[in-house]
Design a protein around this motif. Structure first.
Motif, PDB file in Angstrom:
ATOM      1  N   THR A 432       0.917  -1.445  -0.170  1.00  0.00           N
ATOM      2  CA  THR A 432       0.189  -0.015  -0.015  1.00  0.00           C
ATOM      3  C   THR A 432       0.466   1.300   0.217  1.00  0.00           C
ATOM      4  N   VAL A 433       2.028   1.290   1.077  1.00  0.00           N
ATOM      5  CA  VAL A 433       2.728   2.350   1.160  1.00  0.00           C
ATOM      6  C   VAL A 433       3.532   2.778  -0.088  1.00  0.00           C
ATOM      7  N   LEU A 434       3.939   1.584  -0.665  1.00  0.00           N
ATOM      8  CA  LEU A 434       4.814   1.851  -2.334  1.00  0.00           C
ATOM      9  C   LEU A 434       3.611   2.386  -3.273  1.00  0.00           C
ATOM     10  N   LEU A 435       2.493   1.468  -3.037  1.00  0.00           N
ATOM     11  CA  LEU A 435       1.939   2.093  -4.265  1.00  0.00           C
ATOM     12  C   LEU A 435       0.881   3.777  -4.926  1.00  0.00           C
ATOM     13  N   THR A 436       1.047   3.853  -3.215  1.00  0.00           N
ATOM     14  CA  THR A 436       0.689   5.319  -3.161  1.00  0.00           C
ATOM     15  C   THR A 436       1.643   6.208  -3.411  1.00  0.00           C
ATOM     16  N   THR A 437       2.712   5.758  -3.374  1.00  0.00           N
ATOM     17  CA  THR A 437       3.693   6.857  -3.630  1.00  0.00           C
ATOM     18  C   THR A 437       4.101   6.233  -5.124  1.00  0.00           C
ATOM     19  N   VAL A 438       4.108   6.251  -6.196  1.00  0.00           N
ATOM     20  CA  VAL A 438       4.055   5.791  -7.457  1.00  0.00           C
ATOM     21  C   VAL A 438       2.790   6.283  -7.863  1.00  0.00           C
TER      22      VAL A 438
END
Length: 456
Positions: A432-438
């Motif tokens: 979730t954190v990685l996807l939000t960044t992207v």
């Protein structure tokens, strides 16, 4: 304490007293779960009355009730009943529940857990120590040793008579199969009780036709995922557990598998929200807050990364205020689209619907779906932006940015969890954190970058 709470407490005590008495009757419809639910309500309202009722419940019944209650309640049980009663309660539990109970007690009081363990005879003590020694993700940690088995040279009638005796003294419960072994204790197969009763009682188990035997089993070191897959795929009510030499050592029942599935689903939901499921069971607000703060800190760093991208285009934003108004739309749509893909992908991976060879197919499917949605909502938001600000090119900019961001959201929403799994990292934890960044970075960069190229 207000009058309303007093009335609730009195009502709960009355219900519990009735259920405890009613449970002892042969015709009773009261289940230990019903009693556990009332106890939990009473625990929240009045701890003294809760302790009094716990002391009042017979050990055999309390063993079943505690098995239905949360780990945190089991951990603190020594605060409410005596060590002598805890020993009696533990001895009345199934072996798998007893092992879990001891582990939970050891979280708060390791000395007490050891004292309880020492109270058992050597054979039971060794058995419980063996169960406790397994890792939580191994089949052996969730098996119970109480089962109904027979040697293959035993007569069916003798085995049925023995089962009746075991039931009368309460040695076995929830029996659906007879597990057959040879003289060395090696597992040969299982036969359902409904099949067993139709055979002549003078026949031996070795005379049973092979097509009547079920031979599903699992190693005591097997991963829990394999256990869940086998029970659910083959609709099994119980699963025999064997050791490295194929000797029958226990069984895992379907109710335990349901608990495993529920715990796994809960863990995934918490992890995808950046919350530690074990920490959330703590009563300490400090521990809960600390666990959440770690992930909020990681999220802060990713938010700063997105802000840096916005800062690069500060001159563009100052030149056209409409960009600041429309920016959140692009990021929000990308984030939601990515979350949809991520949730579906992680869940399918957990269910075993996506294996390594399905990765490309999954990514392709999600990219196509995101592209179609991107084109649809790009048209909608492009027309809205044009009508709102009377700027045709602004509509083009946000439409193109919407397509780019939704496309990247679909791609990375599938790629991130698949990559984490390949790296042996739980995909539910960091995805979730990685996807939000992207989605934030791509959304802001594409929108403001296109605006710089096309509008200025």
């Amino acid at each position: 304490m207000n009058e309303k709470n007093i009335d609730q407490i009195e009502q709960l005590i009355e219900i519990l007293n009735y259920e405890i008495v009613e449970f002892k009757k042969e015709s009773s419809t009261v289940h230990p779960y019903d009693i556990s639910e009332q106890l939990l309500k009473l625990r929240d309202l009045d701890e003294d009355e809760y302790s009094y009722i716990l002391k009042k419940i017979p050990s055999a019944l309390l063993a079943e009730v505690l098995s239905e209650m949360p780990d945190i309640v089991q951990e603190e049980i020594s605060e409410h009943i005596s060590t002598k009663k805890i020993v009696a309660v533990t001895s009345n539990m199934d072996t798998d529940d007893a092992a879990d109970f001891l582990q939970n007690i050891s979280e708060e009081n390791e000395e007490l857990a050891q004292e309880i363990l020492e109270s058992f005879d050597d054979e039971d003590k060794e058995l419980l120590e063996q169960l406790i020694s397994y890792d939580d993700n191994e089949a052996g940690a969730h098996m119970q040793t109480e089962l109904f088995s027979a040697k293959n040279d035993e007569k069916i009638g003798d085995a049925i008579k023995r089962l009746k005796e075991l039931k009368e003294i309460g040695e076995v419960d929830n029996i659906w199969h007879c597990h057959i072994m040879n003289k060395r204790g090696e597992y040969l197969g299982s036969v359902g009780l409904e099949e067993l009763i139709i055979f002549e009682h003078e026949l031996k188990f070795l005379d049973i036709p092979s097509d009547k035997l079920r031979n599903y089993n699992v190693s005591h070191k097997a991963d829990l995922k394999d256990v869940v897959d086998m029970v659910t795929n083959y609709n099994l009510s119980s699963l025999p557990v064997v050791d490295s030499r194929n000797r029958l050592i226990g069984r895992i029942t379907s109710d335990d598998v349901y608990d495993i599935i529920q715990d796994s689903a809960t863990e995934q939901i918490y992890n995808m929200a950046g919350v530690n499921d074990e920490a959330e069971q703590e009563e300490s607000m400090y521990q809960i807050g600390k666990s959440r703060a770690i992930w909020l800190g990681v999220n802060l760093l990713t938010a700063i990364a997105a802000s840096i991208v916005i800062g690069v285009f500060d001159a563009t934003i100052q030149s056209l205020v409409a960009l600041a108004i429309l920016m959140p739309i692009v990021a929000s749509m990308g984030g939601n689209a990515g979350t949809q893909t991520l949730t579906v992908t992680v869940r399918q991976m957990a269910l075993g619907d996506i294996e390594n060879e399905d990765a490309k197919k999954t990514i392709y499917k999600e990219v196509i779906i995101s592209l179609v949605n991107g084109l649809l909502f790009a048209t909608v938001i492009g027309l809205i932006a044009y009508a709102w600000f009377k700027m045709p090119l602004l509509g083009v900019v946000i439409a193109l940015s919407m397509i780019i961001n939704l496309l990247s959201a679909g791609f990375f929403g599938a790629v991130i969890p698949l990559t984490l799994q390949k790296l042996k990292i739980d995909p539910a934890i960091g995805s979730t954190v990685l996807l939000t960044t992207v989605t934030d970075v791509v959304g802001f960069f594409s929108f403001l970058g296109l605006a710089t190229l096309i509008l200025l």
